[in-house]
Write a protein that holds these residues in place. Sequence first.
Motif, mmCIF file in Angstrom:
data_model
loop_
_atom_site.group_PDB
_atom_site.id
_atom_site.type_symbol
_atom_site.label_atom_id
_atom_site.label_comp_id
_atom_site.label_asym_id
_atom_site.label_seq_id
_atom_site.Cartn_x
_atom_site.Cartn_y
_atom_site.Cartn_z
ATOM 1 N N TYR A 44 7.183 -18.075 -20.938
ATOM 2 C CA TYR A 44 7.463 -18.196 -19.514
ATOM 3 C C TYR A 44 6.232 -18.705 -18.776
ATOM 4 C CZ TYR A 44 11.639 -15.396 -20.379
ATOM 5 O OH TYR A 44 12.843 -14.939 -20.850
ATOM 6 N N ASP A 45 6.477 -19.528 -17.764
ATOM 7 C CA ASP A 45 5.413 -19.980 -16.870
ATOM 8 C C ASP A 45 5.055 -18.820 -15.950
ATOM 9 O OD1 ASP A 45 3.714 -21.165 -15.106
ATOM 10 O OD2 ASP A 45 4.993 -22.883 -14.672
ATOM 11 N N ALA A 46 3.782 -18.419 -15.933
ATOM 12 C CA ALA A 46 3.366 -17.247 -15.173
ATOM 13 C C ALA A 46 3.347 -17.488 -13.667
ATOM 14 C CB ALA A 46 1.981 -16.781 -15.634
ATOM 15 N N HIS A 47 3.519 -18.733 -13.221
ATOM 16 C CA HIS A 47 3.538 -19.027 -11.786
ATOM 17 C C HIS A 47 4.962 -19.007 -11.234
ATOM 18 C CE1 HIS A 47 -0.722 -19.957 -11.535
ATOM 19 N NE2 HIS A 47 -0.602 -20.687 -12.617
ATOM 20 N N SER A 48 5.867 -19.730 -11.893
ATOM 21 C CA SER A 48 7.253 -19.799 -11.415
ATOM 22 C C SER A 48 8.180 -18.854 -12.168
ATOM 23 C CB SER A 48 7.774 -21.235 -11.558
ATOM 24 O OG SER A 48 7.750 -21.644 -12.925
ATOM 25 N N TRP A 49 7.713 -18.271 -13.286
ATOM 26 C CA TRP A 49 8.490 -17.354 -14.119
ATOM 27 C C TRP A 49 9.774 -17.993 -14.625
ATOM 28 C CZ3 TRP A 49 5.589 -13.789 -15.881
ATOM 29 C CH2 TRP A 49 4.590 -13.228 -15.090
ATOM 30 N N ARG A 50 9.688 -19.243 -14.983
ATOM 31 C CA ARG A 50 10.829 -19.907 -15.598
ATOM 32 C C ARG A 50 10.577 -20.045 -17.092
ATOM 33 N NH1 ARG A 50 9.810 -25.298 -16.607
ATOM 34 N NH2 ARG A 50 7.863 -26.105 -15.723
ATOM 35 N N LYS A 357 5.648 6.001 -12.159
ATOM 36 C CA LYS A 357 6.968 5.419 -11.923
ATOM 37 C C LYS A 357 7.784 5.454 -13.215
ATOM 38 C CE LYS A 357 6.121 2.074 -8.184
ATOM 39 N NZ LYS A 357 6.144 0.630 -7.835
ATOM 40 N N ARG A 358 9.113 5.370 -13.052
ATOM 41 C CA ARG A 358 10.021 5.227 -14.189
ATOM 42 C C ARG A 358 10.954 4.042 -13.922
ATOM 43 N NH1 ARG A 358 10.410 9.726 -17.737
ATOM 44 N NH2 ARG A 358 9.334 11.590 -16.963
ATOM 45 N N PRO A 359 10.449 2.825 -13.946
ATOM 46 C CA PRO A 359 11.295 1.670 -13.639
ATOM 47 C C PRO A 359 12.225 1.274 -14.782
ATOM 48 C CG PRO A 359 9.090 0.935 -14.177
ATOM 49 C CD PRO A 359 9.054 2.437 -14.201
ATOM 50 N N ALA A 391 7.797 -7.075 -13.390
ATOM 51 C CA ALA A 391 6.483 -7.440 -12.871
ATOM 52 C C ALA A 391 6.119 -6.499 -11.729
ATOM 53 C CB ALA A 391 6.469 -8.893 -12.394
ATOM 54 N N HIS A 392 4.935 -5.878 -11.823
ATOM 55 C CA HIS A 392 4.442 -4.960 -10.805
ATOM 56 C C HIS A 392 3.161 -5.527 -10.191
ATOM 57 C CE1 HIS A 392 6.870 -1.762 -12.911
ATOM 58 N NE2 HIS A 392 6.562 -2.541 -13.936
ATOM 59 N N ARG A 393 2.954 -5.270 -8.942
ATOM 60 C CA ARG A 393 1.691 -5.618 -8.304
ATOM 61 C C ARG A 393 0.690 -4.516 -8.615
ATOM 62 N NH1 ARG A 393 0.705 -8.121 -2.311
ATOM 63 N NH2 ARG A 393 -1.584 -7.980 -2.317
ATOM 64 N N ALA A 394 -0.378 -4.855 -9.347
ATOM 65 C CA ALA A 394 -1.287 -3.839 -9.870
ATOM 66 C C ALA A 394 -2.037 -3.105 -8.763
ATOM 67 C CB ALA A 394 -2.284 -4.471 -10.850
ATOM 68 N N ASP A 395 -2.493 -3.828 -7.731
ATOM 69 C CA ASP A 395 -3.279 -3.181 -6.685
ATOM 70 C C ASP A 395 -2.426 -2.408 -5.695
ATOM 71 O OD1 ASP A 395 -2.065 -5.357 -5.614
ATOM 72 O OD2 ASP A 395 -3.843 -6.217 -4.692
ATOM 73 N N ALA A 396 -1.104 -2.516 -5.795
ATOM 74 C CA ALA A 396 -0.197 -1.743 -4.945
ATOM 75 C C ALA A 396 0.913 -1.149 -5.794
ATOM 76 C CB ALA A 396 0.375 -2.622 -3.838
ATOM 77 N N PHE A 397 0.537 -0.608 -6.944
ATOM 78 C CA PHE A 397 1.523 -0.117 -7.902
ATOM 79 C C PHE A 397 2.369 1.009 -7.315
ATOM 80 C CE2 PHE A 397 2.665 2.804 -11.376
ATOM 81 C CZ PHE A 397 3.411 1.948 -12.162
ATOM 82 N N GLY A 398 1.760 1.915 -6.593
ATOM 83 C CA GLY A 398 2.505 3.035 -6.030
ATOM 84 C C GLY A 398 3.241 2.735 -4.751
ATOM 85 N N LYS A 399 3.062 1.550 -4.183
ATOM 86 C CA LYS A 399 3.662 1.219 -2.895
ATOM 87 C C LYS A 399 4.740 0.155 -2.996
ATOM 88 C CE LYS A 399 -0.730 2.187 -0.540
ATOM 89 N NZ LYS A 399 -1.796 1.630 0.329
ATOM 90 N N LYS A 400 4.647 -0.731 -3.984
ATOM 91 C CA LYS A 400 5.585 -1.844 -4.102
ATOM 92 C C LYS A 400 6.546 -1.605 -5.269
ATOM 93 C CE LYS A 400 3.581 -4.425 -0.891
ATOM 94 N NZ LYS A 400 4.250 -4.881 0.345
ATOM 95 N N HIS A 401 7.789 -2.050 -5.097
ATOM 96 C CA HIS A 401 8.768 -1.971 -6.162
ATOM 97 C C HIS A 401 8.571 -3.140 -7.135
ATOM 98 C CE1 HIS A 401 11.064 1.345 -4.521
ATOM 99 N NE2 HIS A 401 11.076 0.749 -3.335
ATOM 100 N N PRO A 402 8.884 -2.960 -8.412
ATOM 101 C CA PRO A 402 8.727 -4.061 -9.370
ATOM 102 C C PRO A 402 9.786 -5.132 -9.176
ATOM 103 C CG PRO A 402 9.720 -2.162 -10.443
ATOM 104 C CD PRO A 402 9.340 -1.714 -9.061
ATOM 105 N N VAL A 403 9.484 -6.317 -9.684
ATOM 106 C CA VAL A 403 10.398 -7.454 -9.644
ATOM 107 C C VAL A 403 10.894 -7.708 -11.059
ATOM 108 C CG1 VAL A 403 10.642 -9.906 -9.118
ATOM 109 C CG2 VAL A 403 9.210 -8.450 -7.662
ATOM 110 N N ARG A 404 12.200 -7.869 -11.196
ATOM 111 C CA ARG A 404 12.780 -8.114 -12.511
ATOM 112 C C ARG A 404 12.636 -9.591 -12.850
ATOM 113 N NH1 ARG A 404 17.050 -5.867 -11.643
ATOM 114 N NH2 ARG A 404 16.786 -3.899 -12.764
ATOM 115 N N VAL A 405 11.800 -9.889 -13.829
ATOM 116 C CA VAL A 405 11.587 -11.271 -14.259
ATOM 117 C C VAL A 405 12.683 -11.706 -15.217
ATOM 118 C CG1 VAL A 405 9.999 -12.863 -15.396
ATOM 119 C CG2 VAL A 405 9.113 -11.027 -13.948
#
Length: 467
Positions: A44-50, A357-359, A391-405
Amino acid sequence: MLELHRASFVEWQPAAVVAVKATSSFHGGKCVALARENGDMEMYDAHSWRLIGRVPGKDGDSITRLEWLQPLRVDGAVDEERDDDGAADEEEDEGGNESFTSDGPPARLVSVALDGTVTEWNLNALKPHSTCESHGGSIWDCASEPMEAVKPGQAQRLAIACDDGCVRLVISIAKSAVGGGVRHKETLPKVGGKVLSVCWNKDGKRIACGTSEGRIHVFDVESKREVECVLIGNQPPKHANREKHRNPNGLKKKRNRGSDLTRNNDPTCVWKMLYLPDDTLVTADSDGKVTFYDSRFYTVLKQFPSHDADVVALSAAPNGKIVFASGVDHKIVAFENLDDINRNEKGFNEWVQTSMKRPHTHDVKCLEMVKNSKVPGGVLLSAGVDAQLLAHRADAFGKKHPVRVVSVPRKTPIAVTFTAMDTFKESSLTTTPVGTPSNGSASPIEQTVKFTSPDPPLAMCEHGRYV
């Protein structure tokens, strides 16, 4: 008249994700490789996640880890991967499509498996580039030497953790050179038990490995001598037969943290290890504990019984101030260094558990950190038995929800039909019989016909009536 519609469904079991690895020297940018339990590999391309590439697996594949390895260019040697597919790549570039090759020396994807094979992949041809045996049984883990530690003119080394208790170093050489491909470089001294995890420190001078007998061994790479041995958790009895010890193939069941009587006395397995930029060693074991060790004397700085089952995955933020751990209980836990916040003296190394978290719905088998210019703290990737890549934002792990890639594995791009389809490449020519001549002779007339390729690709149903 009532029409009867009959439909049948096949139970489909998605393949679990067993390994994820990112690189910044492939395809002209950042790429993430993913391996599944059935042997499939996806890029996968790490920028567009395609999805930019997929290698179908085969029955019997048992990939345990993925790594990116920089091959050594020998004087006068030509990169066979580029030479074989260079013409095709140029045609694709002229057409506006992207190609896997880049101007700089690309990294090669390497996979290790429980059958004891190390495979280097040609991602242009979607087939193995070269293979070699471990000569030590199953391979449980692997780690590539940090690029900043590789000396000019030398090959980047890959450390593999073998079932016979040895850590072996493997290198990759340009295939057109004599002895090209992946091959053995050297072997470190044998230790007791099975080596289940391995990691390099930042400057590449030391290798740490964890075993199935609750020990951590630290080696000096240049002298190949063991400099430290740390005992953790339960140790196997000296009088017992080693064959009766716990089989690392089976993970412990979840234990009740409130009662020590439910814990078994099997030897502790060190499933994963990680060196931070300041040489702090982090370990994850089968007792559900994450432990931080001092880099000088390897004494315990902090130990967290943060999980209810085996911890099998570790990852750290690019600056080394945040560490993530997960495992069989599908719980992702974040640990943060408080030295900057508390203004501690240099080397104080104070760690605390900050969030959880338990995502995922099932076991988490791998964690990987991806550097991203848009996210300074990095992007944490997690995957496991539920076949999803989050995909999780590392510097806001406890505040942001993950994105399903990736939610489900990709389907094999092949369709079978009993009728012909005019969906060939435009540049290709084919000769087709079109009938019999007017003079009545039996020999058919051959005519050259040009076909064009569809965009997007077409798939036809079995009876050949619907596309």
